[in-house]
Each structure stands twice: as C-alpha cells, then as structure tokens.
Design a protein around this motif. Structure first.
Motif, PDB file in Angstrom:
ATOM      1  N   LEU B 237       0.872  -1.489   0.248  1.00  0.00           N
ATOM      2  CA  LEU B 237      -0.107  -0.133   0.031  1.00  0.00           C
ATOM      3  C   LEU B 237       0.814   1.062  -0.223  1.00  0.00           C
ATOM      4  O   LEU B 237       0.206   1.921  -0.492  1.00  0.00           O
ATOM      5  CB  LEU B 237      -0.601  -0.309   1.092  1.00  0.00           C
ATOM      6  N   THR B 238       1.851   1.067   0.287  1.00  0.00           N
ATOM      7  CA  THR B 238       3.179   2.435   0.754  1.00  0.00           C
ATOM      8  C   THR B 238       3.479   2.515  -0.332  1.00  0.00           C
ATOM      9  O   THR B 238       3.925   3.430  -0.438  1.00  0.00           O
ATOM     10  CB  THR B 238       3.558   2.027   2.006  1.00  0.00           C
ATOM     11  N   MET B 239       4.119   1.486  -1.767  1.00  0.00           N
ATOM     12  CA  MET B 239       4.180   1.170  -2.786  1.00  0.00           C
ATOM     13  C   MET B 239       3.042   2.325  -3.359  1.00  0.00           C
ATOM     14  O   MET B 239       3.819   2.924  -4.388  1.00  0.00           O
ATOM     15  CB  MET B 239       4.998   0.504  -3.148  1.00  0.00           C
ATOM     16  N   VAL B 240       2.462   1.960  -3.444  1.00  0.00           N
ATOM     17  CA  VAL B 240       1.258   2.044  -3.972  1.00  0.00           C
ATOM     18  C   VAL B 240       0.938   3.607  -4.177  1.00  0.00           C
ATOM     19  O   VAL B 240       0.968   4.575  -5.202  1.00  0.00           O
ATOM     20  CB  VAL B 240      -0.429   1.355  -4.364  1.00  0.00           C
ATOM     21  N   ALA B 243       3.736   5.339  -5.752  1.00  0.00           N
ATOM     22  CA  ALA B 243       3.950   5.468  -7.240  1.00  0.00           C
ATOM     23  C   ALA B 243       2.757   6.696  -7.559  1.00  0.00           C
ATOM     24  O   ALA B 243       3.246   7.492  -8.951  1.00  0.00           O
ATOM     25  CB  ALA B 243       3.672   4.086  -7.310  1.00  0.00           C
ATOM     26  N   LEU B 244       1.687   6.657  -6.766  1.00  0.00           N
ATOM     27  CA  LEU B 244       0.887   7.629  -7.193  1.00  0.00           C
ATOM     28  C   LEU B 244       0.984   8.819  -7.160  1.00  0.00           C
ATOM     29  O   LEU B 244       0.386   9.801  -7.591  1.00  0.00           O
ATOM     30  CB  LEU B 244      -0.531   7.460  -6.785  1.00  0.00           C
ATOM     31  N   SER B 246       3.817  10.270  -7.797  1.00  0.00           N
ATOM     32  CA  SER B 246       5.391  10.139  -8.426  1.00  0.00           C
ATOM     33  C   SER B 246       5.518  10.694  -9.581  1.00  0.00           C
ATOM     34  O   SER B 246       6.748  11.925 -10.595  1.00  0.00           O
ATOM     35  CB  SER B 246       5.978   8.711  -8.405  1.00  0.00           C
ATOM     36  N   ARG B 249       1.234  13.249 -13.645  1.00  0.00           N
ATOM     37  CA  ARG B 249       0.211  12.710 -14.333  1.00  0.00           C
ATOM     38  C   ARG B 249      -0.759  11.561 -13.488  1.00  0.00           C
ATOM     39  O   ARG B 249      -1.940  11.068 -13.514  1.00  0.00           O
ATOM     40  CB  ARG B 249       0.681  11.391 -15.595  1.00  0.00           C
ATOM     41  N   ALA B 250       0.213  10.555 -12.778  1.00  0.00           N
ATOM     42  CA  ALA B 250      -0.281   9.664 -12.004  1.00  0.00           C
ATOM     43  C   ALA B 250      -0.905   9.870 -10.706  1.00  0.00           C
ATOM     44  O   ALA B 250      -1.551   9.664 -10.420  1.00  0.00           O
ATOM     45  CB  ALA B 250       0.549   8.725 -11.109  1.00  0.00           C
ATOM     46  N   LEU B 252      -2.674  13.057 -10.963  1.00  0.00           N
ATOM     47  CA  LEU B 252      -4.136  13.029 -11.320  1.00  0.00           C
ATOM     48  C   LEU B 252      -5.619  11.747 -11.131  1.00  0.00           C
ATOM     49  O   LEU B 252      -6.488  11.866 -10.867  1.00  0.00           O
ATOM     50  CB  LEU B 252      -4.081  13.728 -12.761  1.00  0.00           C
ATOM     51  N   GLY B 253      -4.212  10.914 -12.119  1.00  0.00           N
ATOM     52  CA  GLY B 253      -4.860   9.479 -11.642  1.00  0.00           C
ATOM     53  C   GLY B 253      -5.338   9.268 -10.887  1.00  0.00           C
ATOM     54  O   GLY B 253      -6.481   8.592 -10.334  1.00  0.00           O
ATOM     55  N   ALA B 254      -4.701   9.372  -9.234  1.00  0.00           N
ATOM     56  CA  ALA B 254      -4.813   9.085  -7.908  1.00  0.00           C
ATOM     57  C   ALA B 254      -5.867   9.873  -7.255  1.00  0.00           C
ATOM     58  O   ALA B 254      -7.354   9.234  -6.828  1.00  0.00           O
ATOM     59  CB  ALA B 254      -3.806   9.802  -7.357  1.00  0.00           C
ATOM     60  N   LEU B 255      -6.109  11.150  -8.055  1.00  0.00           N
ATOM     61  CA  LEU B 255      -7.895  11.793  -7.386  1.00  0.00           C
ATOM     62  C   LEU B 255      -8.216  11.549  -8.126  1.00  0.00           C
ATOM     63  O   LEU B 255      -9.710  11.246  -7.332  1.00  0.00           O
ATOM     64  CB  LEU B 255      -7.133  12.927  -8.104  1.00  0.00           C
ATOM     65  N   SER B 257      -8.945   7.439  -8.753  1.00  0.00           N
ATOM     66  CA  SER B 257      -9.362   7.128  -8.473  1.00  0.00           C
ATOM     67  C   SER B 257      -9.396   6.455  -7.132  1.00  0.00           C
ATOM     68  O   SER B 257      -9.303   5.662  -6.375  1.00  0.00           O
ATOM     69  CB  SER B 257      -8.315   5.630  -9.092  1.00  0.00           C
ATOM     70  N   LEU B 261      -9.034   3.439  -4.440  1.00  0.00           N
ATOM     71  CA  LEU B 261      -7.957   3.066  -3.726  1.00  0.00           C
ATOM     72  C   LEU B 261      -8.378   3.407  -2.012  1.00  0.00           C
ATOM     73  O   LEU B 261      -8.043   2.466  -1.307  1.00  0.00           O
ATOM     74  CB  LEU B 261      -6.883   3.501  -3.594  1.00  0.00           C
TER      75      LEU B 261
END
Lengths: 346, 346
Positions: B237-240, B243-244, B246, B249-250, B252-255, B257, B261
């Motif tokens: 979970l910490t890695m994910v 990565a979000l 990083s 673009r990531a 925005l994606g994290a926002l 999803s 998540l």
C-alpha cells in the motif's frame, strides 16, 4: 574466464522451451557460457555457444523430494554432477527446493564445518532488498544452525551485495529478549556473539523499515514468512487492480496512473529476487521459484552470475576455516553492534 | 439482557481518552452496557450509563508479560476480575497479548478439558474473512494443542460467523502430506480425525484463495504469519501511494481513483478484524491490537458484542463436555471432508 553456468529448464511449472528462452536472453547480455540441462527435443533452436546436457523427459513433480534427490537421471543430478566434475561453475534450478537441496548435499557435499546449508533468499522491502537465511532448505532447525546461517548470510551480503559490515537480526514474534519459541529463545544468546547481530526483528518491521541486512530464521519460519509476504503483497495488488476497475471514474484514474502502478508491480515481481543461493554446499547452487517464467529465469541467471563472479563459495570456504569473526565483518565501532566483541580481536 | 462489556482503555499505544471515545461510539450504536476500566482523571466526560472501573495510571508497558499478569492493580486484572465475579459478560483489552493471556488463564481458569487456550484472529482475504487459531497466545505448541485449536476455531466459526460446517486447514509450508517441521508433521495425522479437516494450507494460498474457513497453527507460526501478512500488505500500500505521487499524470489519476483506492485501504484496516477472542478460557476475553485507535476499538467492541451474543463460551463449554464430533459440525456428505468420520456417528 567466463563462468560456465548450468541452467535446469526441466522440472518447473512452465515448459522447458520457455525457460530456455529466458536463459538465452540473459546469456546474450552477460559474459557467461550457458549450459542447458534438458531433454533436447523439448528445446527451441539454440544460438551458437549454448551447450546442452541431455536428460530424460521424465516428470519429477509427483515424487517425493528425497526420492528425486537420489535418482541419477534427473536434470538436477545431471547439473550437479557437471558442477562436481568441474565442468561448470554454477548450477541454477527452478525445480523442487527440497529435491535440489537434498541432491546438492548428496552430490556436492558440504563445506568444511557446515552442519546445515541454508537457502539465502532476497526480499524487496520499502528500503531496499533484505536477505533471509534459511528460507526453507531444511524444516527442522536447531539453535546452532541459526548461528551458522548468520555467518553464511553475512558473508554473502558482504561478498555479493558489497555491504561492508552487514547487520543481522533474528526473525521473531517480538523484539524483546526472551520472546519467541524454544528455537529463537535458545538461538538468541548464541547469536549475541555474532558480529553485526542486533537482536530480534519482527516480520512487519522487516518489510517496512528493513532494520537489518540479513534476517536469520529456521527453515520452517523462514519459508512461512516468505510465502506469507508473497501472499499478502499479491492479495493487496489484486485488490488495488479490482478497485481501479470498479467505476468509470476509477478506470480513467487507473489509465492515468497506469505507468506508476506498473512500476510497483514490477518492483515486487520475484524475478529480480529470484535465485536464492544454497549457502554451505561445496559448489554454487541457486534455487529459482518453481513458478518462474522466462523473465524470472533471466533475472535468476543474472543473480547467479553475480554470485559466481564474487567467488562466494571460495569466500565461504576460507571464512569457515578461519576464526569466527573476520576483520572485515567485525566492526566494534559500529553503534548498531553492541555485542560485537570478536574473539580474535579481544 | 444487554451484555455488559468491560473495555480496557489503558495499556495500548494511544491515550485512554481516545480509546474511550471509540468505545462510547460503539456503545451508542449497540445494545450493550459499557464499562470502561481506566484511571478516571484520564477519561473524557462520559455519557449517562457508562460505568468506570477505577485502576491506577501505572504504565504497564515496560514490564514482562508474566509480571504484569500477576499484578492485582492493572487494568487487565480489574477487568478480568469483574468478569470472574459475574459483574460483566465480556472483557476487551488492547493491552499486551502475553499479559492478557497469562492473566486470563490465571484469573478465569480454562474451560474443562482445555490444555491451551488459543487466540482466534480474523484475517481479510480476497474471498472473505478467514479465522486463524492460535494467533499467538502461547509460543511453544504441541501437536495435541493444534487438534484442540481446530475444534475451538470450528466452534467459533459455526457459532459466531454462522458457517454450518466449517473446513479446517493446517498452516504449513507445503500442501503435501509429510511436509513441514516436527510440529506440523506430527499434528497432521492427529488432525485427520477432526471433522472438516482438509489438510495442509500454504500462507499465500490462504490470502488469495481462502481454501478453508479455519486455519490452525502453533502460536509462534500463527503470529509470524499474521505479522508477515500485515507487513506485506502495508509495504505494498505504501508503494502504491508513493507511485501515485510520482508524476503529475499519476497524481491526476490518483485523484480520480481515490475513492476506489480508499476502499481497498479500508477493507485491509485491521479495525474490522480486530478483537481476537481467547478461546478456551472460562469467560469471553478478546484481545485488540496494541496500535488500536478509536475506530479500531469501536470495531473491536462490535466484534466482542457479536461473540457475546452468540454465547460462544457456553457453546464451547457444552462442546468440550460432549463427544468430539458434534452433529452440527460433522458432515460426512461434504466432498471437501474426506477424512470426516465422526466417532459418534460411526
């Protein structure tokens, strides 16, 4: 001279041709001489320079590890015999761990003074890789075996990973002294004399904080730990993937963060942490995951090459014949090593 | 009558006032009578109906579990004594597992015929929750203890989780018969007589496939497994999350999803799997995580209430005094249960 590495492409879950492909890819990129042990008709066309050690196509899966280990005609026996005869420098197998361990002890013997060889696995953590020994060579370990595992693991960390003064921890269910089962309680005071020993380390802390370079465990606990971590990580990744498909909004988000998430999955793939060397036998033997695919064998061969280049077997042999604490390892000035009082330096 | 549940808000990592808040929230939503055991000045203002069992503010962290267990003035002792005197129906503590287990055996005693009580934890898997017993009540287990853990765990699965014919597996490093260390090798044939026993189960399979309802393990292995899974999940979970963050673009994606998540992180939080009952002692005692916060205590109290409502201690008492295989559990028609030949029905 380029190391000659024998790769067993039989006995894993995937077809020999697939695994051979991975080995060939690694061999193209590395200065090695590749020898495949396989039933020839199962192999793809081979590039020049790749040799084949012929073995029967017999399935070895169904038999017990000890039975397989005693057979002369298996891919494992053929590979190990090439190593014993000096016709190869290292042997990599994704076959049954139990069979490889038994056969290696039987055919190569142990290094002088070694009671039990230990499987030295590498695990990804949030702070880099950590070594785990014994990751499952033998299920029933005694306290004295753990002390030797600590020494073997520290030597590997030093010689192959280049860690000057490796720290060592005992896998346990609590950090306090006196915690654990009979094995860990009895091993703890014995390990206190090992250079670099910092005490007990707990499973979750190993993965998040990486408190030591080398984790020592009995083979049963070590293997259990390894498989639990694999399972926990796989389960979470599956949940994350599922969640990212759960709504249109999440799917769009997933699309944008795909590259970042793929990097996580990649860093967790066992490929890069495949090929655990069996430390303490008289030859370089590495065990890869039975579920290995071409990429996993490629990674495993790279690790085996590194181990071979570091002359790890010779390093261990000279270490075992010299006093317990070597100058390179003993580091009394290291504040993390309160109990490091090497007998040689005292 | 509403069950009277004592909650120990001392001795965990978080302040008593915070834990009391969580307990009060659960008590407002559930038909229970809440009794907090705490040093009064450390508590927030309490709503009407909530009682307090006074105890000293002494820190119990630093002492050994056995020492704490013998003391009369701890929050653990006060809570257990209320249970013993019949002034309460259940006791929930986030204190040191070792101390709670020792004190519970000392102050409540064991149910007739019980050799070792077992801590019965609940784990989230990809296919629903699975029970694990012993999750760490005692480190050194014997094969016969494991047989009793199987029976206690199956009874809990039946009575509290409502699983009609629970299946049981032995935590091991391989599925084949004969795999494992001395404990699991010796326990396997003994467990074969247990209704619902399906054989060995491996750590990673438990989390991804949930092959059984109840996993039986020695306390050391059980606790190691639990902590390794927690660590593996937390690390991923910490890695994910990392990565979000990083790239733009990531991010925005994290926002987009985020909600999905968050649901994953939520489903993995131990809150909902907190409160492991100590099965086999003469009273309902549940142990919560030492790192519990208000939400975790709220979840733990909900689980304790469910266990209390199911009369689990009475169920176990009558089960232990009757023949080993009860009609409800024995299910010879179940194809998953090849060895289920209950002696009573034979």
């Amino acid at each position: 001279m380029e190391p000659r590495i024998v790769v067993d492409v039989m006995g894993a879950d995937r077809p020999p041709a697939e695994l051979a492909g991975g080995a060939i890819r690694a061999a193209t990129a590395l200065p090695i001489r590749l020898i495949l042990v396989a039933h020839r008709p199962l192999l793809p066309p081979l590039p020049p320079g790749v040799e084949v050690l012929e073995c029967p196509p017999a399935p070895e899966h169904e038999e017990g590890a000890t039975r397989v280990a005693r057979r002369e005609d298996t891919s494992i026996a053929r590979g190990l015999d090439a190593l014993r005869r000096g016709e190869a420098d290292a042997f990599l197998s994704p076959g049954s761990t139990g069979a490889v361990v038994s056969a290696a002890i039987l055919r190569l013997g142990r290094l002088p003074g070694v009671v039990r060889p230990g499987l030295c696995a590498s695990l990804p953590t949030l702070r880099g890789e950590v070594l785990l020994i014994d990751a499952g060579a033998t299920a029933d370990s005694k306290p004295a075996h753990l002390v030797q595992f600590a020494d073997l693991g520290a030597a590997y960390a030093q010689a192959v990973l280049g860690i000057p003064s490796p720290t060592v921890g005992l896998l346990n269910i609590g950090t306090e002294h006196g915690k654990g089962d009979a094995l860990t309680r009895e091993a703890h005071p014995l390990l206190a004399r090992t250079a670099g020993f910092v005490g007990n380390v707990e499973p979750h802390t190993i993965l998040t904080e990486r408190p030591v370079d080398v984790v020592v465990a009995g083979g049963f606990s070590g293997n259990l730990f390894l498989k639990a971590v694999e399972g926990g990580a796989e389960a979470v990744l599956t949940m994350v993937k599922g969640a990212l498909r759960s709504s249109a909004r999440a799917r769009l988000g997933a699309l944008l963060s795909r590259r970042a998430l793929r990097a996580v999955a990649q860093s967790l793939r066992y490929e890069e942490h495949n090929a655990a060397p069996l430390l303490g036998v008289n030859g370089l033997v590495t065990v890869a995951h039975g579920r290995s695919d071409a990429a996993a064998i490629e990674g495993a061969l790279r690790r085996t090459f590194q181990a071979s280049r570091s002359q790890i077997v010779e390093v261990l042999r000279s270490r075992l014949s010299s006093p317990p604490a070597e100058p390179g390892l003993a580091n009394p000035g290291d504040p993390r090593v309160p109990s490091a009082t090497p007998t040689a330096a005292a």
